[in-house]
Structure formats: C-alpha cells, structure tokens
Design an enzyme around this catalytic site. Structure first.
Site, short mmCIF file in Angstrom:
data_model
loop_
_atom_site.label_atom_id
_atom_site.label_comp_id
_atom_site.label_asym_id
_atom_site.label_seq_id
_atom_site.Cartn_x
_atom_site.Cartn_y
_atom_site.Cartn_z
N LYS A 125 0.06 -1.25 -0.30
CA LYS A 125 -0.17 -0.13 0.48
C LYS A 125 1.09 1.47 0.00
O LYS A 125 1.02 2.18 -0.71
CB LYS A 125 -0.77 0.45 1.23
CG LYS A 125 -1.90 -1.37 1.24
CD LYS A 125 -3.40 -1.33 1.24
CE LYS A 125 -4.14 -1.62 1.82
NZ LYS A 125 -4.94 -1.91 2.55
N LYS A 129 -4.61 -10.75 -7.40
CA LYS A 129 -6.33 -11.30 -6.47
C LYS A 129 -7.04 -10.73 -6.56
O LYS A 129 -7.50 -9.32 -6.85
CB LYS A 129 -5.53 -11.44 -4.66
CG LYS A 129 -6.21 -10.76 -3.85
CD LYS A 129 -5.91 -10.53 -2.52
CE LYS A 129 -6.11 -9.45 -1.90
NZ LYS A 129 -5.98 -9.32 -0.76
N LYS A 146 -11.98 -6.15 -3.73
CA LYS A 146 -13.13 -5.75 -3.60
C LYS A 146 -12.75 -3.75 -3.94
O LYS A 146 -13.53 -3.26 -4.88
CB LYS A 146 -13.74 -5.31 -2.19
CG LYS A 146 -14.12 -6.27 -1.64
CD LYS A 146 -14.61 -6.13 -0.15
CE LYS A 146 -14.55 -7.22 0.99
NZ LYS A 146 -13.44 -6.96 2.16
P1 AMP Z 1 -10.89 -9.07 2.92
O1 AMP Z 1 -11.92 -8.63 2.37
O2 AMP Z 1 -9.50 -8.31 2.40
O3 AMP Z 1 -11.18 -8.69 4.38
O4 AMP Z 1 -10.67 -10.57 3.06
C1 AMP Z 1 -11.72 -11.39 4.44
C2 AMP Z 1 -11.25 -12.86 3.99
O5 AMP Z 1 -11.38 -13.45 2.70
C3 AMP Z 1 -10.16 -12.89 4.34
O6 AMP Z 1 -10.14 -13.87 4.88
C4 AMP Z 1 -9.19 -13.08 3.08
O7 AMP Z 1 -8.23 -13.65 3.34
C5 AMP Z 1 -10.28 -13.86 2.40
N1 AMP Z 1 -9.65 -13.25 0.63
C6 AMP Z 1 -10.24 -11.90 0.61
N2 AMP Z 1 -9.70 -12.02 -1.13
C7 AMP Z 1 -9.68 -13.40 -1.34
C8 AMP Z 1 -9.31 -13.78 -2.48
N3 AMP Z 1 -8.56 -13.66 -3.56
N4 AMP Z 1 -9.01 -14.88 -2.19
C9 AMP Z 1 -9.40 -15.69 -1.24
N5 AMP Z 1 -9.47 -15.53 -0.19
C10 AMP Z 1 -9.40 -14.58 -0.08
#
Ligand code: AMP
Ligand code: TRP
Length: 391
Positions: free
Chosen positions: A112, A248, A251
C-alpha cells in the site's frame, strides 16, 4: 473444549467469490463444530478513508452476506468490531509488546505504501546534475559515450519517480501501519484457537501468533493460546482476478468484470465468466503452471465442485479433468453453471435480508452484547496481568 473460531471481513464493498471460497465457505462448515465468532471489522476498514454513510451501509451488507451464506446468527456471534471497546484497548496493550520491525516486514503495508529512504533523493539529484553535464559535453564532442550516458539518464529518471513514491511513506497513516496489531487483538481478545482465513492473511496471522508469544513471555503467563490458521483445503485458497491471473480478486479493483460479487444475479455471473480472460492454448488443462488465468478458472471450478486436486491439477492432462471439456467454450459453460448454482441463491438471499434493516441491526446488537460480555471478562484478566487497576 475451549476451542474457539474467530474471523472477520472488512466492510469495504460487495463481498466476492474470493471472500466466499477463501473464507466464508469454510466458516459455514466450521460453525457446526466450534463456538464461532464472525466479526465485521469496520475499524480495519477505516485504515483507508471511507465515506461514513457508505461504511454503515457496508457493515449491514456484510452482516446480511454472512447470514445469506448460511452463518446462523442464533448459534454464532455476528457483530461489528467497533461495538466492542476491548478490540482497541487490547490493540494498545499488544502494540506495546510489538517491535516496529515486525510490522515493517508486513507485505500488505508495503504494497500500500512504497517504502525506502528519502535521503536517496538528494543523492540522486547530485548524480543527475553530474550526468547532465557529462552528457552535454560528450554530445557536443559527438562522442559515442553520449548514447550510453543518455541511457543512464533514463534510468535515473525512473529511479527518481520511484523515490517520489516514497513520499507516500511519510503520508501513510499510523492505523495502516499498526493494522496487524489490531488484527492480533481481535483474535486474542476472545482467546481464539482457530482462525479461518484466505491464504493472503497468512502473514498477518503469523504476526498474531508472534504477538501472543511476546505477551505471554513478557508477563510470564500462558494466557493467550497461540492461534492456529485454518486455510481452505482446496488447491490454493486465493481466487485471482478474472481480468489478470496474477492479481487477487479484490473489492477495491476498479473493473467490476474482475470479480464475481456475491450480489450478482445469474445473468451478470454468466456474462463475467464469458468475458473472463483466457489464453490461446486450446486445451483447458495443459501447461497450467504457465497459464495463471486458466489455472484460476479451473481452481474456482474445482473449489465449487468440491474436487480436491492438491497439486495434481497442475500436471498436464490431469486424468480426472482433461477429457471433460472440448475447449474453453465448453469449460466456461460448466464453470458458469457451477458459479450460478452456488452464488445466485446467496445473491437473492442478500437482497431479501437487506430489505429488513431493523432485523440486521437487531442481529448486530445482540452479537455485540454476546461478544462484549466475553471481551469484558477477558479484558479484566488481561488488565490484571499488565498491572492496571481493575475497578
Ligand atoms: P478482506 O476482503 O480483505 O477483508 O478479506 C476477508 C477474507 O476473505 C479473508 O479471510 C481473506 O483471506 C479472504 N479473501 C479476500 N480476498 C480473497 C481472494 N481473492 N481469494 C481468497 N480469499 C480471499
Ligand atoms: N485483515 C483481515 C483481512 O483483510 C480481516 C481481519 C481483521 C481478520 N481482523 C481479523 C481476519 C481477525 C481474521 C481474524 O482480510
């Protein structure tokens, strides 16, 4: 018997297929085996600027998504992090046992804000001034050396723009830097033993384990269990963007075509899969090691179809899959069917739950009371260990 599952997701937008396959799908299975707490980590969300009205909407949307995916709000605790003051209190205490060097190593922070030394800039200025002088001189002399110097000049320009980026470090917020300490506090506040997360959170979880160890050593206690990660057991618990197999699914990615949102309807899902990037190789399953997009799509298919392939799927002509589809047209149709059948019902349910804000708020309230009761009891014990008066 004291086993406890804790996990969380940031309310920063629509949840997507990566969140589902990397985290929530696993939670749904675990909720029957463990006492479980599923948090909406709104304090993590504000480590980057948020619009207040949108943030509140996204907290409710995330709660609705947990419920729509099958998390039972009666059996488990669903709540917003900011409703339980213990998270911030414990983050401060743990921050006092966490060396800054540990946080400096976190790749998410480094991604970041680009880190390195600002003094380089001045040094580079001097080098550039010298180079310019020599370049001009050689150029006037029509010397071949002018070409070489021009190319060195170009490199220094690139270096300069890199250093410009480093200014971002100075501007980076403290919250973004100390984010992993807050995450450790989330986990340790409940004396969590198991943390189901996607593969991208592995490094943060290791830090939480280190922080737990550091606190236990400092206060000569075994108060905090060392939390165990629980990654999803399909090939790679990381879903990649539909537009770029090296990034990856996220959002915050600008293009909506890069992800399948859990709120997408069947038509949107089919269209996104149809448009998903592939390559020119005819076979779906050949040479997957060098084909990140094909690998990702296959990976999603296997996760949804509950095919546990381990590393075998990377092998050419993996026997179980290679003859299934004539080509990508065929495969994408099968993939779209699999995604639609998993996600479309969730999407319908999210929209239904979101229509009843007061229901969502009541879940968040009772969740905050249940989580708050555990947190308060634990915080009293933690304060005693630290030497704070417990009144
Ligand atoms: P976040 O959206 O960053 O708050 O992530 C929430 C959960 O979703 C965490 O456990 C992340 O490891 C999982 N996660 C987020 N993006 C991915 C992705 N592209 N593939 C697999 N797991 C994800
Ligand atoms: N950092 C996690 C993410 O971005 C979210 C998170 C915050 C979390 N606190 C947590 C996950 C505690 C598991 C446990 O995905």
């Amino acid at each position: 018997m004291n086993e406890l599952v804790f996990s969380g997701i940031q309310p920063t937008g629509n949840l997507h297929l990566g969140n589902y396959l990397g985290a929530i799908k696993n939670w749904v299975a675990l909720q029957h085996k463990y006492r479980s707490i599923f948090c909406i980590v709104d304090m993590h969300a504000i480590t980057v600027p948020q619009n207040p009205a949108e943030l509140l909407h996204n907290v409710r949307l995330t709660a609705a998504t947990y419920i729509a995916c099958g998390i039972d709000p009666e059996k488990n605790i669903i709540f917003a992090q900011s409703s339980v003051p213990g998270h911030a209190e414990l983050a401060w205490i743990l921050g006092c046992s966490t060396p800054m060097g540990w946080l400096n190593r976190m790749t998410q922070f480094k991604d970041k804000v680009n880190t390195s030394k600002l003094e380089l800039k001045d040094e580079l200025k001097k080098i550039k001034a010298n180079l310019n002088e020599y370049h001009e001189a050689f150029f006037l002399m029509r010397s071949k050396k002018a070409r070489a110097l021009a190319s060195i000049k170009k490199s220094t320009d690139e270096l300069e723009s890199l250093i410009e980026d480093q200014n971002k470090v100075e501007k980076a917020e403290l919250g973004l830097f100390s984010y992993p300490v807050l995450m450790a506090a989330d986990i340790l506040l409940y004396k969590t033993t198991h943390v189901p997360v996607g593969e991208d959170q592995k490094q943060h979880l290791e830090l939480a384990r280190d922080v737990a160890g550091a606190f236990n050593r400092q206060f000569k206690t075994e108060y905090f269990p060392i939390p165990e990660p629980m990654m999803a057991d399909w090939t790679s618990a990381r879903v990649m963007s539909l537009r770029d197999g090296m990034k990856k699914m996220s959002k915050s990615e600008e293009s909506d075509y890069s992800r399948i949102n859990l709120t997408d309807d069947a038509n949107a899902i089919r269209l996104k899969i149809q448009k998903a990037k592939t390559d020119t190789e005819r076979s779906v399953t050949k040479n997957l090691g060098e084909r990140p997009e094909a690998r990702n799509l296959l990976n999603i298919y296997c996760a949804l179809a509950n095919i546990k392939v381990g590393q075998e799927v990377w092998a050419d002509n993996y026997s179980g899959l290679s003859n299934r589809w004539g080509g990508f047209g065929d495969f994408k149709k099968a993939l779209a069917d699999a995604v639609v059948s998993a996600i479309a019902p969730i999407s319908t349910e999210i929209h239904r739950v979101m229509n009843d804000t007061s229901y969502i708020d009541s879940i968040l309230k009772s969740g905050a009371e249940k989580a708050g009761a555990i947190a308060e009891k634990n915080m009293r014990e933690i304060k005693r260990l630290v030497g704070f008066p417990v009144v």
